[in-house]
Design a protein around this motif. Structure first.
Motif, PDB file in Angstrom:
ATOM      1  N   ASN A  85       0.605  -1.308  -0.162  1.00 15.38           N
ATOM      2  CA  ASN A  85      -0.027  -0.024  -0.005  1.00 15.38           C
ATOM      3  C   ASN A  85       0.680   1.115   0.044  1.00 15.38           C
ATOM      4  OD1 ASN A  85      -2.810  -0.969  -0.205  1.00 15.38           O
ATOM      5  ND2 ASN A  85      -2.888  -1.237   1.838  1.00 15.38           N
ATOM      6  N   ASN A 141      -3.775  -0.869  -4.504  1.00 14.49           N
ATOM      7  CA  ASN A 141      -4.976  -0.869  -3.427  1.00 14.49           C
ATOM      8  C   ASN A 141      -5.036  -2.157  -2.740  1.00 14.49           C
ATOM      9  OD1 ASN A 141      -5.460   2.017  -4.044  1.00 14.49           O
ATOM     10  ND2 ASN A 141      -6.040   1.391  -5.899  1.00 14.49           N
ATOM     11  N   GLY A 186      -6.027  -5.121   0.222  1.00 11.38           N
ATOM     12  CA  GLY A 186      -6.602  -5.557   1.132  1.00 11.38           C
ATOM     13  C   GLY A 186      -6.027  -6.514   2.227  1.00 11.38           C
ATOM     14  N   PHE A 235     -13.973  -7.103   0.445  1.00  6.44           N
ATOM     15  CA  PHE A 235     -12.977  -6.353  -0.233  1.00  6.44           C
ATOM     16  C   PHE A 235     -13.317  -5.966  -1.667  1.00  6.44           C
ATOM     17  CE2 PHE A 235      -8.808  -5.804  -2.282  1.00  6.44           C
ATOM     18  CZ  PHE A 235      -8.191  -4.623  -1.827  1.00  6.44           C
ATOM     19  N   ASN A 257     -14.394  -2.228  -1.617  1.00  6.71           N
ATOM     20  CA  ASN A 257     -13.181  -1.602  -1.715  1.00  6.71           C
ATOM     21  C   ASN A 257     -12.634  -1.813  -3.353  1.00  6.71           C
ATOM     22  OD1 ASN A 257     -12.714  -2.858   1.218  1.00  6.71           O
ATOM     23  ND2 ASN A 257     -12.464  -0.544   0.995  1.00  6.71           N
ATOM     24  N   GLY A 316     -10.246  -3.434  -4.863  1.00 11.42           N
ATOM     25  CA  GLY A 316      -8.849  -3.192  -4.911  1.00 11.42           C
ATOM     26  C   GLY A 316      -8.153  -4.092  -6.126  1.00 11.42           C
ATOM     27  N   GLN A 362     -20.166   3.801  -1.228  1.00  9.66           N
ATOM     28  CA  GLN A 362     -19.022   2.635  -1.197  1.00  9.66           C
ATOM     29  C   GLN A 362     -17.959   2.907  -2.370  1.00  9.66           C
ATOM     30  OE1 GLN A 362     -20.868  -1.107  -0.336  1.00  9.66           O
ATOM     31  NE2 GLN A 362     -20.913  -1.054   1.866  1.00  9.66           N
ATOM     32  N   ASN A 381     -16.868   6.433  -2.118  1.00 13.57           N
ATOM     33  CA  ASN A 381     -15.595   6.532  -1.217  1.00 13.57           C
ATOM     34  C   ASN A 381     -14.441   5.966  -1.607  1.00 13.57           C
ATOM     35  OD1 ASN A 381     -17.081   8.107   0.699  1.00 13.57           O
ATOM     36  ND2 ASN A 381     -17.953   6.279   1.909  1.00 13.57           N
ATOM     37  N   ALA A 382     -14.313   4.723  -2.363  1.00 12.58           N
ATOM     38  CA  ALA A 382     -13.253   3.946  -2.933  1.00 12.58           C
ATOM     39  C   ALA A 382     -12.468   4.858  -3.787  1.00 12.58           C
ATOM     40  CB  ALA A 382     -13.578   2.686  -3.494  1.00 12.58           C
ATOM     41  N   LEU A 433     -10.843   7.644  -2.100  1.00 17.55           N
ATOM     42  CA  LEU A 433      -9.487   7.122  -1.475  1.00 17.55           C
ATOM     43  C   LEU A 433      -8.436   7.107  -2.318  1.00 17.55           C
ATOM     44  CD1 LEU A 433      -8.129   6.118   1.197  1.00 17.55           C
ATOM     45  CD2 LEU A 433      -8.870   3.873   0.475  1.00 17.55           C
ATOM     46  N   ASN A 434      -8.648   6.468  -3.684  1.00 14.63           N
ATOM     47  CA  ASN A 434      -7.554   6.577  -4.814  1.00 14.63           C
ATOM     48  C   ASN A 434      -7.238   7.908  -5.244  1.00 14.63           C
ATOM     49  OD1 ASN A 434      -7.897   3.684  -4.830  1.00 14.63           O
ATOM     50  ND2 ASN A 434      -9.414   3.809  -6.599  1.00 14.63           N
TER      51      ASN A 434
END
Length: 212
Positions: free
Chosen positions: A82, A88, A90, A101, A105, A107, A150, A153-154, A157-158
């Motif tokens: 990370n 990304n 998990g 995940f 997320n 990822g 979700q 937010n993912a 975050l990126n």
């Protein structure tokens, strides 16, 4: 999809078990698996720090679309992966972790604890983890009614990670101890995966210079 499996020195003896379960799930789904880390305890020595460098190069060059990594606890590999832009990762102990995940997320890497709880039925847990990680549509949210926030937010975050890491991607690797990077890219299976499937010529040239 192309999937890279990478394991470090403390858990290299389990590589054959992990690889068998990953291939057993991934190949029938049409995915291709590359075993780019240590294949046994006599292979070239890698730590979880090297795994982060390997994952970074393979994902950013688009040589693979997903990385399965880990170490004894999985925590070192999680942090190492990370650190890098474009990765990304998990933390995954059981199949529910893999499913959540993938759905929340979405990822491109997992870090598994290959020593913690690796006892009777360990290969079954691995198989079920890989089934949840690689089957079905990803990014659907859980529970389904939470999908919209979700996904948002993912993405945020990126964006935050991209904003924090200011340098050119290769400049981040040049800032690392050269010996660490050279060791990370020294394996022939890693090089074959990167050079044959990578889509970024600048990254490939960077690694070729290190390996000459």
């Amino acid at each position: 999809m192309k999937i890279a499996l990478m394991m470090e020195n403390s858990q290299a003896a389990k590589n054959a078990i992990v690889l068998k379960e990953l291939e057993g799930v991934a190949q029938p789904l049409g995915h291709q698996v590359f075993n780019v880390g240590m294949s046994d305890e006599q292979d070239h020595h890698l730590t979880y720090i090297h795994l982060g460098i390997q994952a970074s190069l393979l994902l950013n060059s688009k040589a693979v679309g997903f990385v399965v990594a880990g170490c004894g606890t999985g925590q070192g590999a999680l942090m190492s992966l990370n650190i890098h832009p474009g990765v990304n990762c998990g933390y995954c102990i059981d199949p529910a972790d893999a499913y959540l995940f993938a759905q929340i997320n979405n990822g491109n890497a997992l870090a598994l604890p290959f020593a913690k709880g690796f006892g009777w039925g360990a290969e079954l847990n691995l198989r079920f983890i890989f089934e949840k990680a690689f089957t079905g549509e990803k990014g659907m949210g859980y529970p389904p009614e939470r999908r919209e926030p979700q996904v948002r937010n993912a993405g945020l975050l990126n964006q935050v990670k991209a904003a924090v890491i200011k340098e050119n991607y290769l400049d981040t690797l040049r800032a690392i101890d050269p010996e660490l990077v050279q060791t990370a890219v020294s394996g022939p299976r890693f090089q074959q995966c990167l050079f044959e499937h990578g889509q970024n010529t600048e990254i490939a040239s960077f690694v070729r210079q290190l390996t000459q």
